[in-house]
Design a protein around this motif. Sequence first.
Motif, short mmCIF file in Angstrom:
data_model
loop_
_atom_site.label_atom_id
_atom_site.label_comp_id
_atom_site.label_asym_id
_atom_site.label_seq_id
_atom_site.Cartn_x
_atom_site.Cartn_y
_atom_site.Cartn_z
N ASP A 239 4.30 3.29 7.79
CA ASP A 239 5.68 2.68 7.95
C ASP A 239 6.54 3.44 8.75
O ASP A 239 7.71 2.84 9.05
CB ASP A 239 6.27 2.55 6.44
CG ASP A 239 6.47 4.00 5.71
OD1 ASP A 239 6.28 5.00 6.34
OD2 ASP A 239 6.64 3.88 4.58
N PRO A 337 10.41 1.26 7.57
CA PRO A 337 9.82 1.18 6.14
C PRO A 337 10.08 -0.20 5.58
O PRO A 337 10.99 -0.75 6.15
CB PRO A 337 10.28 2.39 5.19
CG PRO A 337 11.04 3.34 6.42
CD PRO A 337 11.25 2.57 7.67
N HIS A 340 5.96 -3.47 4.17
CA HIS A 340 4.58 -3.57 3.47
C HIS A 340 4.68 -4.26 2.20
O HIS A 340 5.70 -3.62 1.39
CB HIS A 340 3.72 -2.50 3.61
CG HIS A 340 3.45 -1.96 4.98
ND1 HIS A 340 3.01 -2.65 6.22
CD2 HIS A 340 3.85 -0.76 5.82
CE1 HIS A 340 3.11 -1.84 7.45
NE2 HIS A 340 3.58 -0.79 6.88
#
Length: 476
Positions: A239, A337, A340
Amino acid sequence: MTSRRQLLQMMGAGIVAGASSRALAQHEGHDMSRMSATPASSTVPVPAGLEPPRAQKRHAQGYLPVRTLNGWTLPYEVKNGVKEFHLVAEEIEHEFAPGSRAKCWGYNGTTPGPTIEVVEGDRVRIYVTNRLGEPTSVHWHGIDVPVGYDGVAGLNQPAIGPGETYVYEFTLKQHGTHMYHPHADEMTQMAFGMMGLFIIHPREPEAVAVDRDYAFLLHNWSMHPGTYRPDPSVMVDFDLWTFNSKVFPATEPLVMRTGERLRVRIGNLSMWNHPIHLHSNPYWVTGSDGGRWPQSQWRRETTEIVGVGQMRDIEFVATEPGDWAFHCHMAHHTMGPMGHGVPNPVGVDQSGVEAEIRRMLPGYGAMGRYGMSEHSGHVAMGLPGPENTLPMMAGEGPHGPIEMGGMFTIVKVRDDQKPGDYTDPGWYRSPKDQMARRISVDPGFGQPHRRHPYGSPTDTPAKVKQPQMDHSRHGG
């Protein structure tokens, strides 16, 4: 008639100054460890002691020192004709960008470690002290050395135990852009940031000289939201994607003058391949860890894939002033970040759900109905995220959010940038007649040609006739 653009493309640079027989104890104008603080860049917060030099002088051996983005070059001492360097493997505190710090591992206080710059034919002696809690070693990636100095622990040498210092000594037989990194518990130690650049300048002046020489390493990190250490067990789902362990907007810009020739040395020690793309005029791919290629092998590109473990050198002559994006072209590599495992909310009206969830989770904010750029707006309005975790997209430009992060920086070309001046000139202001501009706020503007094979986009889903599928061959 030759245009200004064509003329600048053909321009080279002056011949490199003749090599001197005297080696310096450190690079002239490039020892950042003792520099006093100067005003920070308009876009990049630079820690004290790592500011770019205002004028970068040539080394006494004739070469132009490399400018390591957000980094520094390791000083050395000359003893009986041998250049001595000292690397220290240790745990460090590292800031990826304001708002995200972590306990990482590196060399001499930083990740990546300091750049080692030498000249083809030099003899070097490199001390490596291990201040980690586990054994380590150093591999000189792509460099021709006696096998006992190749640095694979257990194969070529005993591992360097905690508290121990080993020495490597060899004569450099080549030139080119190289790296160094551990070959002991390699996955963990590299995942924590142990790596550095090893630049070997050619002994003879280059036929086509460069005016500025930049370098950086590509890397990836898994920093789970709210944590303070990278996760070395992650293989793919990273990330944080970095240039020299920094994410935009903390990456330094590459500054140059219009008409100058720029070289960028790129090494990849991440666990993924990266198509590196430069906006503006195309560049030449001119070299690798095998050295600068013969000019007949140079090729013209705007995007070059730098594979895992590879080095690539690119060069170009700046023909147009401006602020030009320079980034990995994998879209998720220019994000941060929280990208996901998040459900796709595009097209979903979450207003009622948002109010209900906020009753139980104060501060919750739904985002993404019209795309991920909403996240930048929520962050700008003060929506808190997980502790010590960067937003997915960040960076403000002169015209609003840039909505890029990770492997992204800016090449800043100016007509009036002084030769050798690496200070950030601030944002470029385009002439009003040379910038995209708004001419309408009506979404129905004009009569563009369009096709709607499955019905008009204004129809509701119930009105759109779906294509019929033949299931007879699938047992349906």
